[in-house]
Design a protein around this motif. Structure first.
Motif, short mmCIF file in Angstrom:
data_model
loop_
_atom_site.label_atom_id
_atom_site.label_comp_id
_atom_site.label_asym_id
_atom_site.label_seq_id
_atom_site.Cartn_x
_atom_site.Cartn_y
_atom_site.Cartn_z
N VAL A 87 -16.30 43.51 -2.68
CA VAL A 87 -15.37 44.00 -1.67
C VAL A 87 -13.96 43.99 -2.25
O VAL A 87 -13.74 43.50 -3.37
N ASN A 88 -13.03 44.51 -1.49
CA ASN A 88 -11.63 44.56 -1.91
C ASN A 88 -11.05 43.14 -2.03
O ASN A 88 -11.49 42.22 -1.34
N ARG A 89 -10.06 42.96 -2.89
CA ARG A 89 -9.47 41.64 -3.10
C ARG A 89 -8.77 41.10 -1.86
O ARG A 89 -8.62 39.90 -1.68
N GLU A 90 -8.29 42.03 -1.03
CA GLU A 90 -7.59 41.58 0.18
C GLU A 90 -8.55 41.24 1.31
O GLU A 90 -8.13 40.85 2.39
N ASN A 91 -9.81 41.42 1.08
CA ASN A 91 -10.81 41.09 2.10
C ASN A 91 -10.96 39.57 2.16
O ASN A 91 -11.45 38.94 1.22
N ASP A 92 -10.50 38.97 3.31
CA ASP A 92 -10.53 37.51 3.39
C ASP A 92 -11.56 37.02 4.41
O ASP A 92 -11.56 35.86 4.78
N TRP A 93 -12.41 37.94 4.91
CA TRP A 93 -13.37 37.48 5.90
C TRP A 93 -14.80 37.36 5.37
O TRP A 93 -15.58 36.58 5.86
N VAL A 94 -15.13 38.10 4.32
CA VAL A 94 -16.50 38.03 3.80
C VAL A 94 -16.58 37.03 2.64
O VAL A 94 -15.80 37.12 1.69
N GLU A 95 -17.47 36.07 2.72
CA GLU A 95 -17.74 35.20 1.59
C GLU A 95 -19.19 35.37 1.14
O GLU A 95 -19.51 35.30 -0.03
N CYS A 96 -20.07 35.60 2.11
CA CYS A 96 -21.49 35.65 1.80
C CYS A 96 -22.17 36.62 2.75
O CYS A 96 -21.83 36.69 3.93
N TYR A 107 -19.56 43.80 -14.12
CA TYR A 107 -18.66 42.94 -13.34
C TYR A 107 -17.56 42.25 -14.15
O TYR A 107 -16.39 42.25 -13.74
N PRO A 108 -17.89 41.64 -15.31
CA PRO A 108 -16.83 40.92 -16.03
C PRO A 108 -15.61 41.78 -16.35
O PRO A 108 -14.49 41.27 -16.42
N TYR A 109 -15.83 43.10 -16.49
CA TYR A 109 -14.71 43.98 -16.84
C TYR A 109 -13.91 44.38 -15.61
O TYR A 109 -12.86 45.00 -15.72
N ALA A 110 -14.43 44.07 -14.44
CA ALA A 110 -13.75 44.47 -13.21
C ALA A 110 -13.38 43.26 -12.37
O ALA A 110 -12.86 43.39 -11.27
N ALA A 111 -13.63 42.05 -12.91
CA ALA A 111 -13.50 40.83 -12.11
C ALA A 111 -12.11 40.66 -11.52
O ALA A 111 -11.96 40.16 -10.42
N ASP A 112 -11.07 41.11 -12.23
CA ASP A 112 -9.72 40.90 -11.72
C ASP A 112 -9.29 41.99 -10.76
O ASP A 112 -8.18 41.97 -10.24
N LYS A 113 -10.18 42.96 -10.52
CA LYS A 113 -9.78 44.06 -9.63
C LYS A 113 -10.42 43.95 -8.26
O LYS A 113 -9.94 44.55 -7.30
N ALA A 142 -12.99 51.62 -8.85
CA ALA A 142 -11.70 52.17 -8.42
C ALA A 142 -11.68 52.35 -6.91
O ALA A 142 -10.67 52.08 -6.25
N GLY A 143 -12.79 52.77 -6.34
CA GLY A 143 -12.87 52.97 -4.90
C GLY A 143 -12.71 51.68 -4.13
O GLY A 143 -11.92 51.58 -3.19
N VAL A 144 -13.46 50.66 -4.55
CA VAL A 144 -13.41 49.37 -3.84
C VAL A 144 -12.06 48.71 -4.06
O VAL A 144 -11.51 48.06 -3.17
N GLU A 145 -11.49 48.90 -5.24
CA GLU A 145 -10.19 48.31 -5.55
C GLU A 145 -9.11 48.89 -4.64
O GLU A 145 -8.18 48.19 -4.22
N GLY A 146 -9.25 50.17 -4.32
CA GLY A 146 -8.18 50.86 -3.59
C GLY A 146 -8.28 50.79 -2.08
O GLY A 146 -7.32 51.13 -1.40
N GLU A 147 -9.39 50.35 -1.53
CA GLU A 147 -9.54 50.39 -0.08
C GLU A 147 -9.84 49.02 0.49
O GLU A 147 -10.82 48.40 0.11
N ARG A 148 -9.02 48.60 1.43
CA ARG A 148 -9.13 47.25 1.97
C ARG A 148 -10.47 47.02 2.65
O ARG A 148 -11.05 45.95 2.58
#
Lengths: 375, 298
Positions: free
Chosen positions: A163-172, A261-267, A244-250
């Motif tokens: 999910v997006n990095r700003e997503n603070d409600w989903v953990e599992c 995943y390792p190449y996108a972990a910071d996004k 890119a899609g998930v990174e750009g949309e909250r």
């Protein structure tokens, strides 16, 4: 200087003569190494046919070939096709193998697991790279064509839910929630449709297209039916697009292969997964350790399928498979997949060298875990 | 309604017409700007991401899992072999078809049915040609998944496109010239050879280049016909295994490692350079033909 016609003529002649000479030499070497002697043992055994009451007798030829490897340099062709997911591993191994044995010519294709199996079960290719086990229909065609195979697990790939990095409600997320989101004719359009208390905002879905093995695995494993998925999501075979899609949309959610995943972990932000069909299962975050031990429920095995006749007739192919397994751990890591436990590779080589060509799947201990997917 | 106002002779209509007349160049230049900006931004992106990956390795080396060593040698040679061969098959066939359609059966029922179908064929998705190539050429005729199968598949794929251009080229030759030649007692063969072809050939060549450019960029039919990517030997005969550049580029770009994405950009630059070279060749050939034709005229 480049346009000098004499020069061009000379180069062309050189290429032509060189090609012909090389072709003849290659053919000669390949032909002469075919005569490796081996000890052939024939045994008869009974094979149960599932729930049916009848048993069929199958003749199994076991070739012990520790003896053949000392004769002459290895030379010949190996034709490999199949999954583009497995391709990077096979490419790395083939390249290294050809550096040691330059006379062995290996070609690797990217027709996809299904496309590759179509060729494999016609006897066209020696090895098929597969990101899923062979299907029943494929196995039946192979049998009708007299093709038999050796199934060798070579690595593990996982699916990650992101999910997006700003997503603070989903953990599992649980399997039933994932199924609810992705099943055909799903009624989930907002995050609040998944779980009470989540934002009342439309969910944006990203995932691989229907031609990929990742899609096949996800649908079969999570939805329970091969290729059954909702279709109103943004699909791409290129994981860069999904990231890119998930990174750009909250309010986005997507899935793709763990290798990426390792190449996108910071996004993006990764989501833990819980298989709620197993009682007391807990949420598992994909890491190298949880993926390779199958604790992570969306781990899947990657396979080589080796044509049994090629295996028996081509000593250089056997050497290639041994090389693949002996160095498997290193190459699998190099191309960012997760290796199987390291003792598996040693055991697999020893088993194959002893002339036993089936049961490698259970050797990889994959079948002990229910969550290893259908087989 | 709007049209009536514009066409009307009232004062307001005239004013609107004048404003539109002034505005139109700006509107059109916006269209041009969008097209050019897209290409320029594409080129800039390619050069900034892949520029530093350009090296002789990329052209001379075989594919490799190490991005520092990886190259597209077998893919470049495979592309040149298949596309070159397909041009040799496609261009003469297209010219022949066009001559038949325009010079021999113009206005006929057969010609109209044929040209209608050819235009339709030009819109068929390329992967369909791949499936036909695999089923009919590789398995049906037993040619296998080889260079020659790839070349024929690409030739069939580009045939409609090139034929349509060739037909248009022949139609641009003024009928007066034909009639004049016929009046002097020339046969159809003489008219085609001496009058029509020399005038139409430059434009036909443009069509051929369009076809080649399209064939060079096709990944889908080749994925079906060949499917191979990792090949560490050069294609030496018509029956060699082969792979092409778009397959390699697609594979690189969809890998997770950023180095391969950069390699892909560098590979695209090389593909574009090859295209540019082909275009330059075609333009210079065309100039040569036009000049020869002008000499003929004098």
């Amino acid at each position: 200087m480049m346009a000098n016609p004499k020069m061009v003529g000379l180069i062309l002649t050189f290429l032509l003569v060189g090609g012909v000479v090389g072709y003849i030499t290659g053919w000669y070497i390949a032909g002469s190494s075919m005569t490796g002697r081996g000890l052939t043992v024939t045994e008869t055994r009974f094979v149960g046919e599932g729930a049916k009451t009848s048993t069929i007798t199958e003749r199994v030829t076991v070739t012990v070939h520790g003896l053949t490897q000392t004769t002459g340099p290895l030379a010949g062709d190996i034709l490999i096709d199949g999954s583009s997911t497995v391709y990077p591993i096979t490419e790395a191994v083939a390249e290294a193998f050809m550096k040691t044995y330059p006379a062995v010519k290996i070609s690797v294709g990217i027709s996809g697991t299904g496309g590759g199996f179509k060729r494999f079960i016609m006897g066209e290719t020696d090895i098929n790279d597969a990101s899923r086990p062979i299907l029943m229909s494929e196995a039946q065609t192979a049998e009708a064509n007299g093709i038999r195979w050796i199934e060798i697990p070579v690595a593990i790939d996982g699916l990650v839910i992101v999910v997006n990095r700003e997503n603070d409600w989903v953990e599992c997320l649980t399997f039933s929630e994932l199924k609810k989101i992705w099943e055909p004719e799903s009624t989930v359009t907002k995050w609040s449709d998944i779980r009470e208390g989540w934002p009342d905002e439309p969910i944006r879905l990203y995932g691989p297209g229907p031609d990929s093995g990742t899609f096949d695995y996800f649908t079969e494993r999570v939805i329970g039916k091969l290729k059954a998925s909702r279709t109103d999501y943004i699909a791409s075979e290129d994981d860069n697009v999904l990231v890119a899609g998930v990174e750009g949309e909250r309010y986005a959610l997507g899935y793709f292969g763990y290798a990426y995943y390792p190449y996108a972990a910071d996004k993006i932000k990764i989501v833990a997964v819980r298989d709620d069909s197993i009682p007391d299962a807990s949420c598992v975050t994909p890491t190298d350790e949880t993926v390779s031990s199958y604790k992570y429920p969306l781990s899947r095995p990657l396979f080589l399928y080796v044509n049994k006749r090629s295996w028996d007739e081509k000593p250089w192919l056997r050497e290639f498979v041994y090389f693949y397994l002996e160095n498997g751990e290193r190459f699998v890591k190099q191309v960012s997949y997760t290796p199987l436990p390291s003792n598996y590779y040693k055991m697999a080589v020893a088993t194959l060298k002893a002339g036993i060509t089936d049961g490698l799947y259970s050797l990889s201990q994959i079948s002990m875990w229910k969550n290893a997917g259908p087989h | 309604m709007g049209n009536q106002i514009l066409i009307g002779t009232g004062r307001r209509g005239v004013k609107l017409k004048k404003i539109l007349d002034k505005l139109l160049p700006f509107i059109l230049s916006i269209a041009v700007f969008i097209a050019v900006a897209t290409i320029v931004s594409l080129l800039i992106t390619l050069i900034t991401t892949g520029g530093h990956r350009l090296s002789w390795n990329l052209i001379l080396n075989y594919p490799s899992s190490n991005p520092e060593e990886a190259g597209m040698r077998s893919a470049i040679l495979g592309s040149i072999f298949t596309v070159g061969l397909s041009a040799l098959i496609c261009i003469p066939l297209s010219i022949a078809t066009a001559i038949f359609l325009v010079e021999y059966s113009r206005g006929g029922r057969l010609a109209s049915i044929l040209s209608y179908n050819i235009s339709n064929l030009a819109g068929v998705p390329s992967v369909v040609f791949g499936v036909v190539g695999l089923g009919f050429l590789a398995y049906g005729l037993g040619m296998g998944r080889t260079v020659i199968t790839g070349a024929f598949t690409l030739a069939v794929l580009t045939l409609p496109l090139v034929t349509v251009t060739c037909v248009e080229a022949l139609k641009t030759v003024p009928d007066d010239l034909r009639q004049g030649a016929y009046a002097l007692g020339a046969t159809t063969v003489q008219v085609v050879r001496r009058v029509v072809l020399p005038r139409a050939l430059p434009m036909m060549l443009t069509g051929g280049i369009l076809g080649i450019s399209r064939a060079l960029g096709e990944a889908a039919p080749i994925l079906v016909v060949s499917g191979l990517l990792f090949i560490r030997e050069d294609p030496v005969s018509l029956f060699s295994k082969f792979t092409v550049m778009p397959l390699q580029l697609y594979n690189w770009i969809s890998r997770p490692q950023p180095a391969f994405v950069e390699l892909s950009s560098a590979g695209i630059i090389i593909l574009l350079l090859i295209l540019l070279a082909l275009n330059a060749l075609a333009i210079s050939l065309r100039q040569l033909l036009v000049r020869r034709m002008e000499q003929l005229w004098r």
